[in-house]
Scaffold this active site. Structure first.
Site, short mmCIF file in Angstrom:
data_model
loop_
_atom_site.label_atom_id
_atom_site.label_comp_id
_atom_site.label_asym_id
_atom_site.label_seq_id
_atom_site.Cartn_x
_atom_site.Cartn_y
_atom_site.Cartn_z
N LYS A 9 -7.56 -10.67 -3.68
CA LYS A 9 -7.70 -10.76 -2.22
C LYS A 9 -8.44 -12.05 -1.84
CE LYS A 9 -7.51 -5.74 -1.78
NZ LYS A 9 -8.23 -4.51 -1.38
N TYR A 49 0.49 -2.62 3.50
CA TYR A 49 -0.44 -1.50 3.65
C TYR A 49 0.08 -0.44 4.64
CZ TYR A 49 -4.15 -3.70 0.89
OH TYR A 49 -4.89 -4.22 -0.14
N PHE A 57 -9.75 1.97 9.34
CA PHE A 57 -10.07 0.64 8.81
C PHE A 57 -8.83 -0.26 8.70
CE2 PHE A 57 -9.53 3.54 5.15
CZ PHE A 57 -8.52 2.91 4.45
N ARG A 85 -5.49 -0.29 -13.31
CA ARG A 85 -6.46 0.25 -12.35
C ARG A 85 -7.80 0.54 -13.01
NH1 ARG A 85 -4.91 1.78 -7.15
NH2 ARG A 85 -6.12 3.69 -7.13
N THR A 91 -11.88 2.11 -6.11
CA THR A 91 -11.68 1.37 -4.85
C THR A 91 -12.99 0.99 -4.19
OG1 THR A 91 -9.62 2.58 -4.51
CG2 THR A 91 -10.55 1.50 -2.59
N ARG A 102 -14.16 -4.71 -10.03
CA ARG A 102 -14.94 -4.40 -8.82
C ARG A 102 -16.38 -4.03 -9.16
NH1 ARG A 102 -10.06 -0.74 -6.50
NH2 ARG A 102 -8.97 -2.29 -5.23
N ASN A 112 -13.30 -5.80 -1.55
CA ASN A 112 -13.30 -5.32 -2.94
C ASN A 112 -12.44 -6.16 -3.90
OD1 ASN A 112 -10.83 -4.43 -2.03
ND2 ASN A 112 -11.08 -2.31 -2.69
N HIS A 115 -6.50 -5.82 -5.52
CA HIS A 115 -5.66 -4.64 -5.32
C HIS A 115 -4.76 -4.47 -6.54
CE1 HIS A 115 -2.57 -1.99 -3.60
NE2 HIS A 115 -1.70 -2.80 -4.15
N GLU A 126 6.06 -2.61 -4.29
CA GLU A 126 5.22 -3.78 -4.01
C GLU A 126 5.77 -5.03 -4.70
OE1 GLU A 126 1.19 -1.13 -3.24
OE2 GLU A 126 1.25 -2.42 -5.01
P1 CMP Z 1 -6.76 -1.46 -2.15
O1 CMP Z 1 -6.78 -1.11 -3.58
O2 CMP Z 1 -6.15 -2.74 -1.73
O3 CMP Z 1 -6.05 -0.28 -1.35
C1 CMP Z 1 -6.29 -0.02 0.00
C2 CMP Z 1 -7.43 -0.83 0.52
O4 CMP Z 1 -7.99 -0.34 1.72
C3 CMP Z 1 -8.58 -0.78 -0.45
O5 CMP Z 1 -8.27 -1.48 -1.62
C4 CMP Z 1 -9.70 -1.33 0.39
O6 CMP Z 1 -9.65 -2.75 0.47
C5 CMP Z 1 -9.33 -0.76 1.76
N1 CMP Z 1 -10.15 0.40 2.09
C6 CMP Z 1 -10.05 1.65 1.59
N2 CMP Z 1 -10.96 2.46 2.15
C7 CMP Z 1 -11.65 1.71 3.03
C8 CMP Z 1 -12.72 1.95 3.92
N3 CMP Z 1 -13.28 3.17 4.02
N4 CMP Z 1 -13.18 0.92 4.66
C9 CMP Z 1 -12.63 -0.30 4.58
N5 CMP Z 1 -11.60 -0.60 3.74
C10 CMP Z 1 -11.12 0.38 2.98
#
Ligand code: CMP
Length: 143
Positions: A9, A49, A57, A85, A91, A102, A112, A115, A126
């Site tokens: 990211k 997404y 969010f 993963r 996450t 992470r 974070n 992805h 994807e």
């Molecule tokens: P990712 O693995 O890209 O999958 C979905 C993304 O949503 C996740 O990583 C985070 O970047 C984002 N995400 C998930 N939960 C939250 C949250 N509670 N607040 C903000 N961002 C979130």
């Protein structure tokens, strides 16, 4: 052979973590099949997404993803979706173990770093979205 989609990211790119992240996937024994630095349009981020569009969010997540270039990758290997993963970590960086990407490089769920596809079927979707041109044909002899 199984493939997964991984995106570094904008925060990961800006912080200079691209080499470190690629290194971790390579050292594990996975094969790099696709790689590009890309600035993402809002509509494209919303499509990636789409499953999260009802989440509170969502808009912040889209703003984050379009805030700078990302590195889109396809990695291949045995159980690469699940194992990838594990390399990435939970996450929420507060829950991700030290030694994961992470766990080592993030503190905020909204920043974070990376992805990774959560299932073989989402990886397929994807990869098709991000690499409509296809990926490299080569096979590593490690497989
Ligand atoms: P990712 O693995 O890209 O999958 C979905 C993304 O949503 C996740 O990583 C985070 O970047 C984002 N995400 C998930 N939960 C939250 C949250 N509670 N607040 C903000 N961002 C979130």
């Amino acid at each position: 052979m199984e493939q997964t989609f991984v995106m570094i990211k904008p925060d990961g790119v800006q912080r200079g973590l691209v080499g470190e992240i690629i290194c971790r996937f390579e050292k594990k024994g996975f094969t790099l099949k696709g790689l590009k630095l890309q600035s993402v349009e809002r509509a494209f981020a919303e499509k990636h997404y789409a499953d999260l569009s009802s989440k509170p969010f969502f808009n912040g997540l889209v703003e984050y993803i379009i805030s700078g270039p990302v590195v889109a990758m396809v990695w291949e290997g045995k159980n690469v979706v699940t194992t990838g993963r594990k390399i990435i970590g939970a996450t929420n960086p507060s829950d991700s173990a030290p030694g994961t990407i992470r766990g080592d490089f993030a503190v905020e769920i909204g920043r974070n770093v990376i992805h990774g596809s959560d299932a073989v079927e989402s990886a397929r979707k994807e990869i098709a979205l991000w690499f409509p041109e296809g990926v490299a044909e080569w096979q590593s002899s490690l497989h």
